[in-house]
Design an enzyme around this catalytic site. Sequence first.
Site, PDB file in Angstrom:
ATOM      1  N   MET A   1       0.805  -1.205   0.013  1.00  0.00           N
ATOM      2  CA  MET A   1      -0.048   0.055  -0.024  1.00  0.00           C
ATOM      3  C   MET A   1       0.809   1.350   0.061  1.00  0.00           C
ATOM      4  O   MET A   1       0.878   2.150   0.916  1.00  0.00           O
ATOM      5  CB  MET A   1      -1.096  -0.012   1.242  1.00  0.00           C
ATOM      6  CG  MET A   1      -1.999  -0.802   0.970  1.00  0.00           C
ATOM      7  SD  MET A   1      -2.895  -0.732  -0.257  1.00  0.00           S
ATOM      8  CE  MET A   1      -3.329   1.127  -0.396  1.00  0.00           C
ATOM      9  N   CYS A   2       1.715   1.310  -1.139  1.00  0.00           N
ATOM     10  CA  CYS A   2       2.722   2.406  -1.135  1.00  0.00           C
ATOM     11  C   CYS A   2       3.690   2.790  -0.378  1.00  0.00           C
ATOM     12  O   CYS A   2       3.559   1.847   0.662  1.00  0.00           O
ATOM     13  CB  CYS A   2       1.690   3.699  -0.928  1.00  0.00           C
ATOM     14  SG  CYS A   2       0.258   4.005  -1.852  1.00  0.00           S
ATOM     15  N   ARG A   3       4.714   3.264  -0.518  1.00  0.00           N
ATOM     16  CA  ARG A   3       5.823   3.816  -0.019  1.00  0.00           C
ATOM     17  C   ARG A   3       6.131   5.169  -0.065  1.00  0.00           C
ATOM     18  O   ARG A   3       6.015   5.777  -1.047  1.00  0.00           O
ATOM     19  CB  ARG A   3       7.079   2.905  -0.303  1.00  0.00           C
ATOM     20  CG  ARG A   3       6.896   1.405  -0.302  1.00  0.00           C
ATOM     21  CD  ARG A   3       7.313   0.601   1.028  1.00  0.00           C
ATOM     22  NE  ARG A   3       5.967   0.667   1.674  1.00  0.00           N
ATOM     23  CZ  ARG A   3       6.003   0.172   2.954  1.00  0.00           C
ATOM     24  NH1 ARG A   3       6.819  -0.268   3.475  1.00  0.00           N
ATOM     25  NH2 ARG A   3       4.766   0.201   3.674  1.00  0.00           N
ATOM     26  N   ASN A  41       4.317  -1.335  -6.142  1.00  0.00           N
ATOM     27  CA  ASN A  41       4.210  -0.047  -6.214  1.00  0.00           C
ATOM     28  C   ASN A  41       4.087   0.543  -7.438  1.00  0.00           C
ATOM     29  O   ASN A  41       5.232   1.388  -7.786  1.00  0.00           O
ATOM     30  CB  ASN A  41       4.717   0.636  -4.968  1.00  0.00           C
ATOM     31  CG  ASN A  41       4.628   0.142  -3.699  1.00  0.00           C
ATOM     32  OD1 ASN A  41       3.368   0.247  -3.152  1.00  0.00           O
ATOM     33  ND2 ASN A  41       5.530  -0.474  -3.036  1.00  0.00           N
ATOM     34  N   ASN A 115       0.470   6.700   3.089  1.00  0.00           N
ATOM     35  CA  ASN A 115       0.462   5.231   2.749  1.00  0.00           C
ATOM     36  C   ASN A 115      -0.562   4.400   3.615  1.00  0.00           C
ATOM     37  O   ASN A 115      -0.492   4.580   4.766  1.00  0.00           O
ATOM     38  CB  ASN A 115       1.972   4.804   3.465  1.00  0.00           C
ATOM     39  CG  ASN A 115       2.223   3.412   3.496  1.00  0.00           C
ATOM     40  OD1 ASN A 115       1.490   2.653   3.009  1.00  0.00           O
ATOM     41  ND2 ASN A 115       3.099   2.993   4.581  1.00  0.00           N
TER      42      ASN A 115
END
Length: 272
Positions: A1-3, A41, A115
Amino acid sequence: MCRHLAYLGPPEPLGELLVRPPHSLYAQSWAPRRQRHGTVNADGFGVGWYADGDPVPARYRRAGPVWGDLSFADLARVVRSGALLAAVRDATRADADGEAAAAPFAYGPWLFSHNGMVAGWPDSLADAARSLPPAELLSLEARCDSALVWALLLHRLRSGDELPQALADTVAEVAAAAPHSRLNLLVTDGTVIAATAWGDSLWYLHDPAAGRTAVASEPYDDSPEWHEVPDRTLLTAIRTDVLLTPLKDPDPKDPEPRNPDPRNPEPKEPMA
């Protein structure tokens, strides 16, 4: 879920922070080491940075994976900054917003990234959306959950709230309306970084002698100087100091959850 990652310190080429390290944000787009949700991602990326003498940051964002953008590699090689925020995106669900949904979101001096995810989206935040002035709601860059969380935070900032307090109150509001959300938020105005650890990993690297601070979803190298931020924590950082403030889970029955003022927290943990 994103960085995501934010940096304050001596000016460096963007690539020295985002591309060159062995576990850089660039590498985390396909091989994150500590990501608890999602694996790749590749749904967009962006970087915002500040130039000397200009409080309004520049941004470069794209809808596709960062590894496929040769223009970014060239830009990162030559552009230097002492303050930046960058992110790579794993979308919660398919959408048509493209580049507009890629962090960082921006307004005035602020850059923002999320995030995580909002549980029950979009129904869970319907009441929160209705609380915004119509002009602000219509100004959303995208229709994703992160864009609305940013709008709720921005409304507080534009109303005069200090950045750490505005961030803590936004997390409390969203968590009360949508329990089980993951709300790792990251914001900077070029002089202060504020972030929350709420459901996913958050780390910081701090060298006060060099006036250098990095805050990231996960370490970009193997330095033992990285510190993990406990879950349910607000981090406030400048170049020479880092402050950690515990956050409480709000009562979902409380319509207006509030947190202690992070500027005068009890207890507090100053970090060297």
